[in-house]
Write an enzyme that holds these catalytic residues in place. Structure first.
Site, PDB file in Angstrom:
ATOM      1  N   ARG A 161     -13.569  23.885  -1.740  1.00 55.56           N
ATOM      2  CA  ARG A 161     -13.201  24.295  -0.379  1.00 55.56           C
ATOM      3  C   ARG A 161     -14.432  24.281   0.534  1.00 55.56           C
ATOM      4  NH1 ARG A 161      -9.661  29.816   0.312  1.00 55.56           N
ATOM      5  NH2 ARG A 161     -11.665  30.842   0.429  1.00 55.56           N
TER       6      ARG A 161
ATOM      7  N   LYS B 197     -24.600  27.647  -5.417  1.00 55.05           N
ATOM      8  CA  LYS B 197     -24.956  28.675  -6.404  1.00 55.05           C
ATOM      9  C   LYS B 197     -23.631  29.279  -6.878  1.00 55.05           C
ATOM     10  CE  LYS B 197     -25.401  32.470  -7.227  1.00 55.05           C
ATOM     11  NZ  LYS B 197     -24.600  33.153  -8.248  1.00 55.05           N
TER      12      LYS B 197
ATOM     13  N   GLY C 141     -17.080  35.815  -1.513  1.00 53.30           N
ATOM     14  CA  GLY C 141     -17.332  36.895  -2.467  1.00 53.30           C
ATOM     15  C   GLY C 141     -16.989  38.225  -1.833  1.00 53.30           C
ATOM     16  N   SER C 142     -17.577  39.266  -2.339  1.00 57.43           N
ATOM     17  CA  SER C 142     -17.226  40.609  -1.862  1.00 57.43           C
ATOM     18  C   SER C 142     -17.835  40.893  -0.489  1.00 57.43           C
ATOM     19  CB  SER C 142     -17.719  41.647  -2.867  1.00 57.43           C
ATOM     20  OG  SER C 142     -19.121  41.565  -2.958  1.00 57.43           O
TER      21      SER C 142
ATOM     22  N   GLU D 253     -16.260  34.298   3.564  1.00 56.27           N
ATOM     23  CA  GLU D 253     -14.905  34.581   3.053  1.00 56.27           C
ATOM     24  C   GLU D 253     -15.053  35.786   2.139  1.00 56.27           C
ATOM     25  OE1 GLU D 253     -12.115  33.123   3.841  1.00 56.27           O
ATOM     26  OE2 GLU D 253     -12.825  31.368   4.916  1.00 56.27           O
TER      27      GLU D 253
ATOM     28  N   ARG E 260      -0.523  35.993  -9.273  1.00 52.94           N
ATOM     29  CA  ARG E 260      -1.244  34.719  -9.340  1.00 52.94           C
ATOM     30  C   ARG E 260      -2.681  35.058  -9.726  1.00 52.94           C
ATOM     31  NH1 ARG E 260      -3.447  31.691  -4.343  1.00 52.94           N
ATOM     32  NH2 ARG E 260      -4.245  29.757  -5.245  1.00 52.94           N
TER      33      ARG E 260
ATOM     34  N   CYS F 214      -8.468  37.178  -3.867  1.00 52.51           N
ATOM     35  CA  CYS F 214      -8.796  37.910  -2.631  1.00 52.51           C
ATOM     36  C   CYS F 214      -7.557  38.164  -1.791  1.00 52.51           C
ATOM     37  CB  CYS F 214      -9.812  37.115  -1.830  1.00 52.51           C
ATOM     38  SG  CYS F 214      -9.266  35.429  -1.551  1.00 52.51           S
TER      39      CYS F 214
ATOM     40  N   GLU G 232      -9.965  47.445  -3.112  1.00 51.48           N
ATOM     41  CA  GLU G 232      -9.521  46.167  -3.684  1.00 51.48           C
ATOM     42  C   GLU G 232      -9.601  46.292  -5.213  1.00 51.48           C
ATOM     43  OE1 GLU G 232     -12.182  42.848  -3.007  1.00 51.48           O
ATOM     44  OE2 GLU G 232     -10.505  41.449  -2.901  1.00 51.48           O
TER      45      GLU G 232
HETATM   46  P1  NAD Z   1     -19.575  38.978  -5.544  1.00 44.49           P
HETATM   47  O1  NAD Z   1     -19.749  39.298  -4.102  1.00 44.49           O
HETATM   48  O2  NAD Z   1     -20.056  39.951  -6.540  1.00 44.49           O
HETATM   49  O3  NAD Z   1     -20.301  37.597  -5.886  1.00 44.49           O
HETATM   50  C1  NAD Z   1     -20.050  36.420  -5.137  1.00 44.49           C
HETATM   51  C2  NAD Z   1     -21.233  35.483  -5.326  1.00 44.49           C
HETATM   52  O4  NAD Z   1     -22.400  36.092  -4.779  1.00 44.49           O
HETATM   53  C3  NAD Z   1     -21.566  35.162  -6.784  1.00 44.49           C
HETATM   54  O5  NAD Z   1     -22.023  33.837  -6.857  1.00 44.49           O
HETATM   55  C4  NAD Z   1     -22.669  36.134  -7.086  1.00 44.49           C
HETATM   56  O6  NAD Z   1     -23.490  35.696  -8.156  1.00 44.49           O
HETATM   57  C5  NAD Z   1     -23.427  36.139  -5.766  1.00 44.49           C
HETATM   58  N1  NAD Z   1     -24.212  37.344  -5.517  1.00 44.49           N
HETATM   59  C6  NAD Z   1     -23.973  38.612  -5.964  1.00 44.49           C
HETATM   60  N2  NAD Z   1     -24.939  39.445  -5.509  1.00 44.49           N
HETATM   61  C7  NAD Z   1     -25.792  38.696  -4.762  1.00 44.49           C
HETATM   62  C8  NAD Z   1     -26.986  38.985  -4.033  1.00 44.49           C
HETATM   63  N3  NAD Z   1     -27.478  40.199  -3.954  1.00 44.49           N
HETATM   64  N4  NAD Z   1     -27.588  37.971  -3.396  1.00 44.49           N
HETATM   65  C9  NAD Z   1     -27.094  36.731  -3.431  1.00 44.49           C
HETATM   66  N5  NAD Z   1     -25.968  36.391  -4.107  1.00 44.49           N
HETATM   67  C10 NAD Z   1     -25.323  37.361  -4.770  1.00 44.49           C
HETATM   68  O7  NAD Z   1     -18.020  38.654  -5.716  1.00 44.49           O
HETATM   69  P2  NAD Z   1     -17.249  38.264  -7.062  1.00 44.49           P
HETATM   70  O8  NAD Z   1     -17.130  39.484  -7.890  1.00 44.49           O
HETATM   71  O9  NAD Z   1     -17.829  37.027  -7.647  1.00 44.49           O
HETATM   72  O10 NAD Z   1     -15.812  37.853  -6.470  1.00 44.49           O
HETATM   73  C11 NAD Z   1     -14.844  38.776  -6.151  1.00 44.49           C
HETATM   74  C12 NAD Z   1     -14.856  39.059  -4.659  1.00 44.49           C
HETATM   75  O11 NAD Z   1     -14.753  37.836  -3.940  1.00 44.49           O
HETATM   76  C13 NAD Z   1     -13.678  39.903  -4.217  1.00 44.49           C
HETATM   77  O12 NAD Z   1     -14.105  40.849  -3.284  1.00 44.49           O
HETATM   78  C14 NAD Z   1     -12.764  38.881  -3.546  1.00 44.49           C
HETATM   79  O13 NAD Z   1     -11.877  39.414  -2.590  1.00 44.49           O
HETATM   80  C15 NAD Z   1     -13.748  37.951  -2.944  1.00 44.49           C
HETATM   81  N6  NAD Z   1     -13.142  36.649  -2.692  1.00 44.49           N
HETATM   82  C16 NAD Z   1     -12.863  36.305  -1.394  1.00 44.49           C
HETATM   83  C17 NAD Z   1     -12.234  35.100  -1.132  1.00 44.49           C
HETATM   84  C18 NAD Z   1     -11.898  34.697   0.273  1.00 44.49           C
HETATM   85  O14 NAD Z   1     -11.544  33.542   0.468  1.00 44.49           O
HETATM   86  N7  NAD Z   1     -11.991  35.584   1.253  1.00 44.49           N
HETATM   87  C19 NAD Z   1     -11.911  34.238  -2.186  1.00 44.49           C
HETATM   88  C20 NAD Z   1     -12.213  34.618  -3.493  1.00 44.49           C
HETATM   89  C21 NAD Z   1     -12.837  35.831  -3.726  1.00 44.49           C
END
Ligand code: NAD
Length: 483
Positions: free
Chosen positions: A165, A180, A234-235, A256, A284, A290, A387
């Protein structure tokens, strides 16, 4: 059917078209969440590696941006075809490192590949504008140009789709990237880099840098003036940290982030259809999405009935490892995630909710948690503000349309929402009133590469998919001309 040969999946860093070890020799293990066993040992990108990857992407930028859009599109189209041909192998890899069910993994590969097909078509549509100034003194030419080298950071829940994406529109726009991937799921991204090289992607255009500790590796990229964009999924918590870091170089940012989707059911809805939709919106990807329905808001008169029908459907789901191809729900990603889910459920039960299905982590290997329905959840229960990211469906109730909207919007998140009503005008009215970027009206499945996807409020900035997704990787230049 092709089977995956795990020994052949790359485990080194992919920089400048070459597979290389980490500059400091560090590596980390990748585990199968269904068994807790180590399935691979992957090179961990250091800060020096991050710099080398940015150099490779920067060096590739001038020729890639000048590559004709049609040719860039054809490489993406070939990548779509290769992903489609190898869907079973890629799905096995996704199951192994993320734990999701077989059907979810096959669905993810198809969804992920579609982003390449869609952006192969969009590559030739970066239209600009030429017009005469209102006072007639000049012509205005507005052109799109690639934003530059992009740092892409992706989560573990969709290891293929969250990458395509971003890579699809970035390459279509003429940008080069350093990806990454999440530390729990780096293998799919590495396998896709190999596949994209086979599709003809020139060296340096796509670089993949797994890292055990993401902070320093990503931080190095964001501090490098050659990088011009951050695209993060991510979060919200990590997103806030990265936005702050990105502010130092005033980076173009697409974010996102997390969600807390309400699933609203009015008493005039077809309850069976609403439960069908709920099963998709909630289950799903085993609830690790998310846009997963995170809280069910059901009109008081039908809340118990909806909860019971939903509980019956959830109890019928088969929990088990994705590789057996018959289970409906796999394990969650890791032990910490499983324990956090259990603690949210326990705290909701002690606040008065009723366990109508599940609410249990079965003994044995793997990070499994049973599909769970919590009935009569108090509207002030903290589980509704959080969440949960797992197979848990808390059901609370509302009285009036205004009450539903007020509860739906009482969150800092604004990613997805779902509305079920037999009155389409009401469903649309409520849908428009919800502060969320994606709203399912009488349907639980909303993802589509042709649709603009993204969050309002603290769920994010920008959109992925559709034509909007391409624009995220372009910037506009205006030329004032006389002739
Ligand atoms: P996360 O935020 O913990 O990690 C996301 C990415 O960031 C990973 O690659 C991780 O290694 C990296 N990361 C973590 N800490 C970091 C830091 N301090 N500096 C730089 N990079 C860092 O999220 P997750 O647990 O991998 O995924 C779940 C989250 O993602 C949920 O909150 C979910 O809602 C969200 N998500 C959002 C979407 C969207 O399209 N809005 C899609 C999928 C997941």
């Amino acid at each position: 059917m092709q089977h995956l040969d795990l020994q052949k999946v790359p485990t080194e860093l992919y920089i400048g078209g070459a597979w290389v070890g980490s500059s400091d020799g560090s590596r980390f293990d990748v585990e199968d969440p269904a068994t807790g066993e180590v399935i691979a040992n992957v090179a961990s990108g250091s800060t020096d590696d991050a710099e080398a990857a940015v150099t490779a992407a920067a060096d590739a930028m001038s020729s890639w941006r000048q590559t004709p859009p049609r040719q860039r599109g054809e490489i993406l189209r070939r990548s779509f075809e290769l992903m489609t041909e190898r869907k079973d192998e890629l799905a096995e890899l996704i199951v192994l490192e993320s734990g999701k069910s077989w059907n979810d993994a096959v669905g993810e590969v198809a969804y992920a590949a579609e982003f390449y097909r869609w952006f192969a078509e969009e590559a030739v549509r970066a239209d600009g504008l030429i017009t005469r100034a209102p006072n007639g003194d000049k012509h205005i030419i507005a052109k799109h140009r690639p934003v530059g080298v992009c740092a892409l950071v992706t989560p573990w829940n969709f290891p293929a789709a969250m990458a395509t994406r971003k890579i699809g529109p970035a390459l279509a726009a003429g940008c080069t990237v350093v990806l990454k991937p999440a530390s729990d799921t780096p293998l799919t991204a590495l396998a896709m880099a190999e596949l994209m090289a086979e599709a003809g992607t020139p060296a340096g255009v796509v670089n993949v840098l797994p890292a055990r500790r993401s902070g320093p590796t990503v931080g190095t990229m964001l501090a490098d003036p050659r990088v011009r964009k951050l695209s993060f999924t991510g979060s919200t918590e990590v997103g806030r940290v990265l936005l702050e870091q990105a502010s130092k170089q005033v980076l173009n940012c697409s974010m996102e982030l997390g969600g807390n989707a309400p699933f609203i059911v009015f008493d005039d809805a077809d309850i069976e259809a609403a439960v069908d939709g709920a099963m998709v919106a909630k289950m799903r990807n085993g609830g690790e999405s998310c846009i997963a329905a995170n809280r069910f808001l059901v009109q008081s008169g039908v809340a118990d009935r909806f909860s019971e029908v939903l509980a019956e459907r959830m109890k019928a789901l088969r929990l088990g490892p994705g590789l057996d191809r018959t289970s409906d729900v796999g394990p969650v990603i890791n032990e910490a995630a499983r324990d956090e889910i259990a603690s949210w459920v326990d705290s909701s039960l002690s606040s008065g909710a009723t366990a109508l299905a599940g609410a249990n982590a079965p003994a044995g290997t793997g990070w499994f948690y049973e599909p769970t329905v919590l009935g009569r959840v108090d509207r002030d229960d903290p589980i509704l503000d959080h969440e949960v990211f797992g197979p848990v469906a808390p059901v609370a109730s509302f009285d009036t349309e205004d009450d539903a909207l007020e509860q739906a919007n009482a969150t800092e998140f604004g990613l997805a929402a779902y509305v079920y009503s037999g009155d389409l005008s009401r469903a649309l009215r409520v849908g428009e009133g919800i502060e969320a970027g994606v709203v399912g009206i009488n349907r639980g499945f909303v993802s589509d590469p042709a649709a603009p996807f993204g969050g309002m409020k603290q769920s994010g900035l920008g959109r992925e998919g559709a034509h909007d997704g391409l624009l995220e990787f372009l910037e506009t230049q205006y030329l004032a001309v006389d002739w």
